[in-house]
Enzyme design. Sequence first.
Site, PDB file in Angstrom:
ATOM      1  N   ASP A 103      -9.725   6.569  -2.754  1.00  0.00           N
ATOM      2  CA  ASP A 103      -8.385   6.645  -3.366  1.00  0.00           C
ATOM      3  C   ASP A 103      -9.002   7.694  -4.534  1.00  0.00           C
ATOM      4  OD1 ASP A 103      -9.440   4.239  -4.525  1.00  0.00           O
ATOM      5  OD2 ASP A 103      -7.129   3.993  -5.119  1.00  0.00           O
ATOM      6  N   TYR A 157      -6.160   6.870   4.422  1.00  0.00           N
ATOM      7  CA  TYR A 157      -6.365   5.715   2.740  1.00  0.00           C
ATOM      8  C   TYR A 157      -5.862   4.544   3.080  1.00  0.00           C
ATOM      9  CZ  TYR A 157      -5.064   2.531  -0.690  1.00  0.00           C
ATOM     10  OH  TYR A 157      -4.789   1.473  -1.560  1.00  0.00           O
ATOM     11  N   GLU A 180       0.801  -1.323   0.276  1.00  0.00           N
ATOM     12  CA  GLU A 180       0.286  -0.160  -0.253  1.00  0.00           C
ATOM     13  C   GLU A 180       0.661   1.019   0.060  1.00  0.00           C
ATOM     14  OE1 GLU A 180      -2.809   0.472  -1.365  1.00  0.00           O
ATOM     15  OE2 GLU A 180      -3.946  -2.071  -0.594  1.00  0.00           O
TER      16      GLU A 180
END
Length: 359
Positions: free
Chosen positions: A135, A117, A34
Amino acid sequence: MNEFSHKITAWYKQNHRSLPWRETADPYAIWLSEVILQQTRVDQGLAYYQRFVSQWPDVLSLSQASEQEVLKLWQGLGYYSRARNLLTTAKMIVNNFDGAFPADYKQLLSLKGVGKYTAAAVGSIAFGLPNAVVDGNVMRVLSRVFGVQEAIDASDGIKKIETLANTLLDKENPGLHNQALMEFGALHCVPASPDCMSCIFNHMCIANQKGLVGQLPFKQKKITLRVRYLNYFICTYKQGEDCFVALKIRTSGDIWKGLYDFPLIETSEEVEIEFLINNNAFLDWTNNRNFTLSKVSDLQKHQLTHQTLFARFFHLRFHEPIAVDTKNGISLVCENSMNDYPFPRLIDRYLQNIDLINC
DNA sequence: AATCCGGGGGC
DNA sequence: GCCCCAGGATT
Protein backbone atom coordinates in the site's frame (compact mmCIF):
# COMPACT_ATOMS: atom_id res chain seq x y z
CA MET A 1 13.22 -14.40 10.13
CA ASN A 2 15.25 -11.72 8.33
CA GLU A 3 16.65 -8.71 10.13
CA PHE A 4 14.21 -6.26 8.54
CA SER A 5 11.17 -8.24 9.65
CA HIS A 6 12.65 -8.80 13.08
CA LYS A 7 13.22 -5.11 13.66
CA ILE A 8 9.89 -3.91 12.33
CA THR A 9 7.77 -6.45 14.21
CA ALA A 10 9.67 -5.65 17.40
CA TRP A 11 8.96 -1.96 16.78
CA TYR A 12 5.29 -2.77 16.15
CA LYS A 13 4.88 -4.61 19.43
CA GLN A 14 6.08 -1.53 21.28
CA ASN A 15 4.42 1.22 19.27
CA HIS A 16 1.24 0.07 17.56
CA ARG A 17 -2.08 1.75 18.07
CA SER A 18 -4.88 -0.15 19.72
CA LEU A 19 -7.61 -0.42 17.08
CA PRO A 20 -10.86 -2.41 17.19
CA TRP A 21 -10.14 -4.51 14.08
CA ARG A 22 -6.93 -5.66 15.72
CA GLU A 23 -8.82 -7.15 18.64
CA THR A 24 -10.57 -9.74 16.49
CA ALA A 25 -9.81 -12.67 14.21
CA ASP A 26 -13.15 -12.33 12.44
CA PRO A 27 -12.49 -12.17 8.68
CA TYR A 28 -15.65 -10.09 8.24
CA ALA A 29 -14.44 -7.38 10.60
CA ILE A 30 -10.97 -7.42 9.07
CA TRP A 31 -12.33 -7.21 5.52
CA LEU A 32 -14.66 -4.37 6.51
CA SER A 33 -11.84 -2.39 8.09
CA GLU A 34 -9.59 -2.90 5.07
CA VAL A 35 -12.21 -1.66 2.62
CA ILE A 36 -12.98 1.39 4.76
CA LEU A 37 -9.27 2.18 5.02
CA GLN A 38 -8.63 2.12 1.27
CA GLN A 39 -7.28 5.60 0.49
CA THR A 40 -8.54 6.66 3.91
CA ARG A 41 -6.71 7.55 7.11
CA VAL A 42 -7.39 5.58 10.28
CA ASP A 43 -8.51 8.77 12.01
CA GLN A 44 -11.17 9.32 9.37
CA GLY A 45 -12.30 5.69 9.02
CA LEU A 46 -12.50 4.63 12.65
CA ALA A 47 -15.94 6.07 13.42
CA TYR A 48 -17.33 4.62 10.18
CA TYR A 49 -15.98 1.19 11.09
CA GLN A 50 -17.66 1.32 14.49
CA ARG A 51 -20.98 2.36 12.99
CA PHE A 52 -20.83 -0.42 10.40
CA VAL A 53 -20.06 -3.26 12.83
CA SER A 54 -22.69 -1.91 15.16
CA GLN A 55 -25.34 -1.76 12.43
CA TRP A 56 -24.29 -4.98 10.66
CA PRO A 57 -22.30 -7.24 13.04
CA ASP A 58 -21.82 -10.02 10.50
CA VAL A 59 -21.76 -10.66 6.79
CA LEU A 60 -25.26 -12.14 6.73
CA SER A 61 -26.89 -9.04 8.20
CA LEU A 62 -24.92 -6.78 5.86
CA SER A 63 -25.93 -8.89 2.87
CA GLN A 64 -29.58 -8.18 3.68
CA ALA A 65 -29.17 -4.40 3.75
CA SER A 66 -30.27 -2.16 0.90
CA GLU A 67 -27.77 -0.24 -1.19
CA GLN A 68 -29.31 3.02 -0.02
CA GLU A 69 -28.80 2.05 3.63
CA VAL A 70 -25.17 1.13 3.02
CA LEU A 71 -24.51 4.34 1.10
CA LYS A 72 -26.19 6.36 3.83
CA LEU A 73 -23.86 4.97 6.48
CA TRP A 74 -20.94 5.48 4.09
CA GLN A 75 -21.94 9.09 3.45
CA GLY A 76 -18.99 11.48 3.71
CA LEU A 77 -16.30 8.83 3.33
CA GLY A 78 -15.90 9.19 -0.42
CA TYR A 79 -15.11 6.70 -3.19
CA TYR A 80 -18.66 5.41 -3.00
CA SER A 81 -18.02 2.43 -5.26
CA ARG A 82 -16.39 0.92 -2.16
CA ALA A 83 -19.77 0.93 -0.42
CA ARG A 84 -21.61 -0.55 -3.39
CA ASN A 85 -18.93 -3.23 -3.80
CA LEU A 86 -19.07 -3.93 -0.08
CA LEU A 87 -22.70 -4.95 -0.40
CA THR A 88 -22.04 -6.95 -3.56
CA THR A 89 -19.29 -8.91 -1.83
CA ALA A 90 -21.39 -9.53 1.28
CA LYS A 91 -24.00 -11.12 -0.99
CA MET A 92 -21.30 -13.11 -2.80
CA ILE A 93 -20.01 -14.49 0.50
CA VAL A 94 -23.50 -15.55 1.57
CA ASN A 95 -24.60 -16.94 -1.78
CA ASN A 96 -21.39 -18.38 -3.26
CA PHE A 97 -19.14 -19.08 -0.28
CA ASP A 98 -21.59 -20.49 2.22
CA GLY A 99 -21.36 -17.39 4.40
CA ALA A 100 -17.64 -17.69 5.16
CA PHE A 101 -14.74 -15.72 3.71
CA PRO A 102 -12.43 -18.00 1.72
CA ALA A 103 -8.94 -18.64 3.12
CA ASP A 104 -7.47 -18.42 -0.35
CA TYR A 105 -5.73 -15.51 -2.04
CA LYS A 106 -7.21 -16.01 -5.51
CA GLN A 107 -10.72 -16.49 -4.21
CA LEU A 108 -10.37 -13.36 -2.10
CA LEU A 109 -9.21 -11.52 -5.23
CA SER A 110 -12.39 -12.59 -7.01
CA LEU A 111 -14.50 -10.57 -4.56
CA LYS A 112 -15.84 -7.21 -5.70
CA GLY A 113 -13.78 -4.31 -4.37
CA VAL A 114 -10.99 -6.63 -3.26
CA GLY A 115 -7.77 -6.06 -5.17
CA LYS A 116 -4.23 -7.25 -4.56
CA TYR A 117 -3.77 -5.14 -1.47
CA THR A 118 -7.00 -6.13 0.28
CA ALA A 119 -6.69 -9.80 -0.67
CA ALA A 120 -3.20 -9.89 0.84
CA ALA A 121 -4.30 -7.96 3.93
CA VAL A 122 -7.37 -10.09 4.71
CA GLY A 123 -5.56 -13.29 3.76
CA SER A 124 -2.52 -12.65 5.93
CA ILE A 125 -4.25 -11.08 8.93
CA ALA A 126 -7.31 -13.33 9.12
CA PHE A 127 -5.87 -16.59 7.75
CA GLY A 128 -2.07 -16.35 7.92
CA LEU A 129 -1.65 -16.55 4.15
CA PRO A 130 1.88 -15.67 2.93
CA ASN A 131 1.06 -12.66 0.74
CA ALA A 132 2.82 -9.33 1.24
CA VAL A 133 0.68 -6.20 1.26
CA VAL A 134 1.75 -3.24 -0.86
CA ASP A 135 0.00 0.00 0.00
CA GLY A 136 1.09 3.62 0.20
CA ASN A 137 2.89 3.03 3.49
CA VAL A 138 4.80 0.02 2.19
CA MET A 139 5.78 1.91 -0.97
CA ARG A 140 7.16 4.73 1.12
CA VAL A 141 9.03 2.65 3.70
CA LEU A 142 10.61 0.23 1.24
CA SER A 143 11.48 2.83 -1.37
CA ARG A 144 13.36 4.77 1.30
CA VAL A 145 15.03 1.96 3.25
CA PHE A 146 16.15 0.14 0.10
CA GLY A 147 16.69 3.22 -2.05
CA VAL A 148 14.22 2.39 -4.82
CA GLN A 149 14.35 5.39 -7.14
CA GLU A 150 12.08 4.12 -9.89
CA ALA A 151 8.71 5.85 -10.01
CA ILE A 152 6.25 4.05 -7.75
CA ASP A 153 3.33 5.14 -9.95
CA ALA A 154 4.73 3.19 -12.91
CA SER A 155 4.89 -0.54 -13.45
CA ASP A 156 8.64 -1.10 -12.99
CA GLY A 157 8.75 0.72 -9.67
CA ILE A 158 5.64 -1.04 -8.42
CA LYS A 159 7.00 -4.43 -9.46
CA LYS A 160 10.27 -3.76 -7.69
CA ILE A 161 8.50 -2.88 -4.45
CA GLU A 162 6.21 -5.91 -4.73
CA THR A 163 9.19 -8.24 -5.19
CA LEU A 164 10.98 -6.62 -2.28
CA ALA A 165 7.90 -6.86 -0.07
CA ASN A 166 7.42 -10.57 -0.79
CA THR A 167 11.11 -11.31 -0.25
CA LEU A 168 11.07 -9.58 3.14
CA LEU A 169 7.77 -11.09 4.29
CA ASP A 170 7.99 -13.25 7.39
CA LYS A 171 6.02 -16.28 6.22
CA GLU A 172 5.76 -17.62 9.76
CA ASN A 173 3.69 -14.62 10.79
CA PRO A 174 2.66 -12.66 7.71
CA GLY A 175 -0.25 -10.85 9.36
CA LEU A 176 1.97 -9.39 12.06
CA HIS A 177 4.68 -8.49 9.54
CA ASN A 178 2.26 -6.79 7.16
CA GLN A 179 0.57 -4.76 9.85
CA ALA A 180 3.91 -3.79 11.35
CA LEU A 181 5.19 -2.46 8.03
CA MET A 182 2.04 -0.40 7.43
CA GLU A 183 1.91 0.91 10.98
CA PHE A 184 5.56 1.91 10.77
CA GLY A 185 4.79 3.90 7.62
CA ALA A 186 1.75 5.50 9.17
CA LEU A 187 3.41 6.51 12.45
CA HIS A 188 7.15 6.83 11.90
CA CYS A 189 8.22 6.82 8.24
CA VAL A 190 5.69 9.53 7.45
CA PRO A 191 5.50 11.41 4.12
CA ALA A 192 6.79 14.79 5.33
CA SER A 193 9.82 15.33 7.58
CA PRO A 194 10.08 11.95 9.31
CA ASP A 195 12.22 11.68 12.43
CA CYS A 196 15.11 9.77 10.88
CA MET A 197 17.38 10.41 13.86
CA SER A 198 15.36 8.08 16.05
CA CYS A 199 14.53 5.55 13.32
CA ILE A 200 15.22 1.85 13.85
CA PHE A 201 16.55 1.69 10.27
CA ASN A 202 18.69 4.82 10.24
CA HIS A 203 21.93 2.82 10.00
CA MET A 204 20.80 0.87 6.95
CA CYS A 205 18.31 3.23 5.25
CA ILE A 206 19.70 4.13 1.83
CA ALA A 207 17.53 7.24 1.49
CA ASN A 208 18.84 8.45 4.83
CA GLN A 209 22.46 7.78 3.86
CA LYS A 210 22.10 9.53 0.50
CA GLY A 211 19.94 12.40 1.71
CA LEU A 212 17.01 11.28 -0.46
CA VAL A 213 14.36 10.94 2.23
CA GLY A 214 12.53 14.05 1.03
CA GLN A 215 12.50 12.80 -2.57
CA LEU A 216 11.37 9.21 -2.04
CA PRO A 217 9.06 7.66 -2.93
CA PHE A 218 9.36 9.21 -6.38
CA LYS A 219 6.21 9.82 -8.41
CA GLN A 220 6.25 10.95 -12.02
CA LYS A 221 2.62 11.72 -12.73
CA LYS A 222 0.93 15.03 -12.05
CA ILE A 223 -2.76 15.33 -11.37
CA THR A 224 -4.85 17.40 -13.75
CA LEU A 225 -7.70 19.44 -12.37
CA ARG A 226 -11.07 19.84 -14.01
CA VAL A 227 -13.36 22.76 -13.15
CA ARG A 228 -17.13 22.28 -13.22
CA TYR A 229 -20.07 24.52 -12.43
CA LEU A 230 -23.12 22.83 -10.96
CA ASN A 231 -26.31 24.88 -11.11
CA TYR A 232 -28.71 23.14 -8.78
CA PHE A 233 -32.45 23.62 -8.54
CA ILE A 234 -34.01 22.89 -5.17
CA CYS A 235 -37.60 22.49 -6.26
CA THR A 236 -40.26 22.37 -3.57
CA TYR A 237 -43.98 22.05 -3.49
CA LYS A 238 -46.09 22.48 -0.38
CA GLN A 239 -49.04 20.17 0.08
CA GLY A 240 -50.95 20.73 3.29
CA GLU A 241 -48.33 20.85 6.04
CA ASP A 242 -45.84 18.78 4.09
CA CYS A 243 -42.96 20.13 2.07
CA PHE A 244 -41.91 17.97 -0.85
CA VAL A 245 -38.49 18.24 -2.45
CA ALA A 246 -37.39 16.89 -5.82
CA LEU A 247 -34.32 14.67 -5.39
CA LYS A 248 -32.37 13.14 -8.23
CA ILE A 249 -30.34 9.96 -7.96
CA ARG A 250 -26.94 10.09 -9.63
CA THR A 251 -26.39 7.27 -12.06
CA SER A 252 -23.87 6.70 -14.77
CA GLY A 253 -20.19 7.33 -15.23
CA ASP A 254 -19.66 10.33 -13.00
CA ILE A 255 -18.93 11.20 -9.39
CA TRP A 256 -21.27 10.20 -6.56
CA LYS A 257 -23.02 7.29 -8.29
CA GLY A 258 -25.89 6.02 -6.16
CA LEU A 259 -26.09 9.19 -4.09
CA TYR A 260 -28.78 11.86 -4.37
CA ASP A 261 -28.63 15.50 -5.34
CA PHE A 262 -31.03 17.83 -7.18
CA PRO A 263 -31.94 18.47 -10.78
CA LEU A 264 -29.08 20.49 -12.23
CA ILE A 265 -27.64 22.08 -15.30
CA GLU A 266 -23.91 21.79 -15.58
CA THR A 267 -21.93 24.52 -17.30
CA SER A 268 -18.24 25.14 -17.93
CA GLU A 269 -18.41 28.63 -16.45
CA GLU A 270 -20.57 30.73 -14.20
CA VAL A 271 -23.91 31.62 -15.81
CA GLU A 272 -26.92 33.80 -15.03
CA ILE A 273 -30.27 32.49 -13.90
CA GLU A 274 -31.87 33.70 -17.13
CA PHE A 275 -29.60 31.44 -19.14
CA LEU A 276 -30.55 28.47 -16.95
CA ILE A 277 -34.30 29.03 -17.06
CA ASN A 278 -34.28 29.39 -20.81
CA ASN A 279 -32.26 26.18 -21.11
CA ASN A 280 -34.02 23.28 -22.80
CA ALA A 281 -32.97 20.80 -20.15
CA PHE A 282 -34.62 22.95 -17.55
CA LEU A 283 -37.83 23.51 -19.52
CA ASP A 284 -38.12 19.79 -20.21
CA TRP A 285 -38.58 18.57 -16.72
CA THR A 286 -40.36 21.55 -15.16
CA ASN A 287 -42.87 21.12 -17.94
CA ASN A 288 -43.79 24.81 -17.86
CA ARG A 289 -45.16 24.62 -14.37
CA ASN A 290 -45.49 27.79 -12.37
CA PHE A 291 -42.80 28.60 -9.81
CA THR A 292 -41.22 31.43 -7.85
CA LEU A 293 -37.48 31.88 -7.48
CA SER A 294 -37.34 32.26 -3.70
CA LYS A 295 -33.63 32.14 -2.99
CA VAL A 296 -30.25 32.08 -4.70
CA SER A 297 -27.28 30.77 -2.73
CA ASP A 298 -23.74 32.06 -2.75
CA LEU A 299 -21.32 30.19 -4.99
CA GLN A 300 -20.11 27.14 -3.05
CA LYS A 301 -16.66 25.77 -3.76
CA HIS A 302 -16.05 22.07 -3.26
CA GLN A 303 -12.68 20.48 -3.91
CA LEU A 304 -12.32 16.87 -5.03
CA THR A 305 -9.02 15.20 -5.79
CA HIS A 306 -9.28 15.77 -9.55
CA GLN A 307 -12.09 18.28 -9.81
CA THR A 308 -12.89 21.73 -8.53
CA LEU A 309 -16.63 22.14 -8.21
CA PHE A 310 -18.48 25.42 -8.00
CA ALA A 311 -22.11 25.01 -7.05
CA ARG A 312 -24.99 27.45 -6.80
CA PHE A 313 -28.40 26.51 -5.45
CA PHE A 314 -31.53 28.07 -6.89
CA HIS A 315 -34.59 27.56 -4.71
CA LEU A 316 -37.72 27.23 -6.79
CA ARG A 317 -41.07 27.23 -5.00
CA PHE A 318 -43.64 25.56 -7.22
CA HIS A 319 -47.29 26.52 -7.07
CA GLU A 320 -48.59 23.34 -8.62
CA PRO A 321 -47.49 19.73 -8.21
CA ILE A 322 -44.09 18.99 -9.69
CA ALA A 323 -44.12 16.48 -12.51
CA VAL A 324 -42.24 13.40 -11.36
CA ASP A 325 -40.60 11.62 -14.22
CA THR A 326 -39.05 8.48 -12.72
CA LYS A 327 -37.32 7.85 -16.03
CA ASN A 328 -34.82 10.63 -15.34
CA GLY A 329 -34.31 9.58 -11.73
CA ILE A 330 -36.26 12.36 -10.06
CA SER A 331 -38.38 11.51 -7.05
CA LEU A 332 -40.51 13.74 -4.87
CA VAL A 333 -39.51 13.29 -1.26
CA CYS A 334 -41.09 14.65 1.89
CA GLU A 335 -38.59 16.88 3.65
CA ASN A 336 -39.08 14.89 6.88
CA SER A 337 -37.69 11.76 5.25
CA MET A 338 -34.66 13.33 3.62
CA ASN A 339 -32.50 11.88 6.39
CA ASP A 340 -32.85 8.47 4.77
CA TYR A 341 -31.13 9.56 1.58
CA PRO A 342 -27.37 9.54 1.05
CA PHE A 343 -25.97 12.87 -0.14
CA PRO A 344 -22.56 13.98 -1.35
CA ARG A 345 -20.68 16.13 1.16
CA LEU A 346 -21.32 19.24 -0.95
CA ILE A 347 -25.09 18.74 -0.79
CA ASP A 348 -25.15 17.62 2.83
CA ARG A 349 -23.14 20.64 3.93
CA TYR A 350 -25.44 23.05 2.13
CA LEU A 351 -28.54 21.42 3.57
CA GLN A 352 -27.04 21.68 7.07
CA ASN A 353 -26.29 25.35 6.55
CA ILE A 354 -29.76 26.36 5.46
CA ASP A 355 -31.28 24.23 8.24
CA LEU A 356 -34.77 23.79 6.78
CA ILE A 357 -35.77 24.25 3.20
CA ASN A 358 -38.25 27.09 3.21
CA CYS A 359 -41.10 25.63 1.24
C1' DA B 1 -0.83 1.76 -19.12
C1' DA B 2 -3.86 5.48 -18.21
C1' DT B 3 -7.85 7.38 -16.16
C1' DC B 4 -11.44 7.91 -12.97
C1' DC B 5 -13.42 7.77 -8.37
C1' DG B 6 -14.11 11.67 -2.44
C1' DG B 7 -13.10 13.72 1.32
C1' DG B 8 -10.20 15.25 5.04
C1' DG B 9 -5.89 16.70 7.04
C1' DG B 10 -0.85 18.21 7.16
C1' DC B 11 2.21 21.55 5.89
C1' DG C 1 -2.05 25.51 -2.79
C1' DC C 2 -0.15 20.76 -3.08
C1' DC C 3 0.34 16.18 -1.45
C1' DC C 4 -1.08 12.06 0.82
C1' DC C 5 -4.05 8.41 2.56
C1' DA C 6 -4.26 0.16 4.94
C1' DG C 7 -6.65 1.08 -3.62
C1' DG C 8 -9.88 -0.81 -7.17
C1' DA C 9 -12.42 -0.88 -11.52
C1' DT C 10 -12.64 0.21 -16.10
C1' DT C 11 -11.02 1.02 -20.63
